[in-house]
Design a protein around this motif. Structure first.
Motif: not given
Length: 235
Positions: A189-192, A194, A184, A177, A122-124, A186, A181
């Motif tokens: 616009g934010m990723d999960r 993975q 689970d 934020n 998760s980059q975010d 988020p 995340i």
């Protein structure tokens, strides 16, 4: 069009150089009134003055425009950032053993944290955790920097009156934020995460997967909870 940072930096550089506005104006080939307007942001200068001012104060144009924190205008790539344990005078601590101990506990624990973040996918989450930690370090560095009243305040863009509340608010946003995340849930616009399986951990796995750093993390957890004031279990 010169950005808003220019007037602040122009004023700061003159004060650091220890020259009056009149003397600086004469050296830069402009009237004192015009230099005053530049320093107050009332008027914008041309490229010719920008270059002359940069040469006069011995900095780059990018620094004068606030585009680079380095006075030479250089920016760092990943390869140029030294490792935390790289040899050199900046890694030589003087004073009590407490300085070295706490630095190592924190640095070693961060190695585990960021290794896990890298595997989570998760980059975010990486971004929010990083923002939280960087602002925390910023706050403490600013506090220590301010202990010497002779230090130039111009290293920081945020005024002292708002630096702490703004920083704390930023950390709370990053915490919110990152927490969303991690749960689970988020924000839009934010990723999960993975690969949540990569975040499965126990005392045994931490010390087993990270034989060099695991003990440091467990000690940091213990020390942090003591600092927080967690009551000890009754025997």
């Amino acid at each position: 069009m010169v950005n808003s940072e220019f007037s602040r930096i122009l004023t700061l550089l003159r004060k650091e150089k220890g020259v009056s506005q009149k003397a600086a104006a004469a050296s830069l080939g402009v009237s004192q009134a015009l230099l005053s307007h530049y320093e107050k942001g009332i008027r914008e200068c041309g490229l010719d003055f920008l270059v002359r001012a940069a040469n006069y104060y011995g900095v780059s144009c990018d620094y004068m425009l606030g585009r680079s924190p380095d006075r030479t205008g250089t920016t760092l790539s990943i390869d140029q950032i030294p490792e935390a344990d790289a040899a050199g005078k900046e890694n030589t601590f003087q004073g009590s053993i407490l300085t070295i101990l706490n630095k190592k506990l924190i640095a070693n624990s961060l190695n585990i944290l960021f290794d896990k973040l890298g595997k989570a996918g998760s980059q975010d989450l990486i971004r929010e955790v990083s923002n939280y930690l960087m602002v925390s370090v910023y706050q403490m560095f600013r506090l220590v920097y301010g202990a010497n009243k002779g230090n130039q305040a111009g290293i920081f863009k945020l005024p002292e009156t708002v630096a702490h509340p703004y920083s704390s608010a930023s950390m709370e946003m990053s915490w919110a934020n990152a927490s969303a995340i991690a749960q689970d849930k988020p924000a839009a616009g934010m990723d999960r995460v993975q690969h949540p399986e990569q975040l499965e951990m126990s005392t045994e796995s931490i010390t087993g997967d990270y034989p060099l750093f695991g003990t440091s993390l467990l000690n940091l957890i213990s020390n942090a909870e003591k600092a927080i004031g967690l009551p000890e279990k009754e025997k």
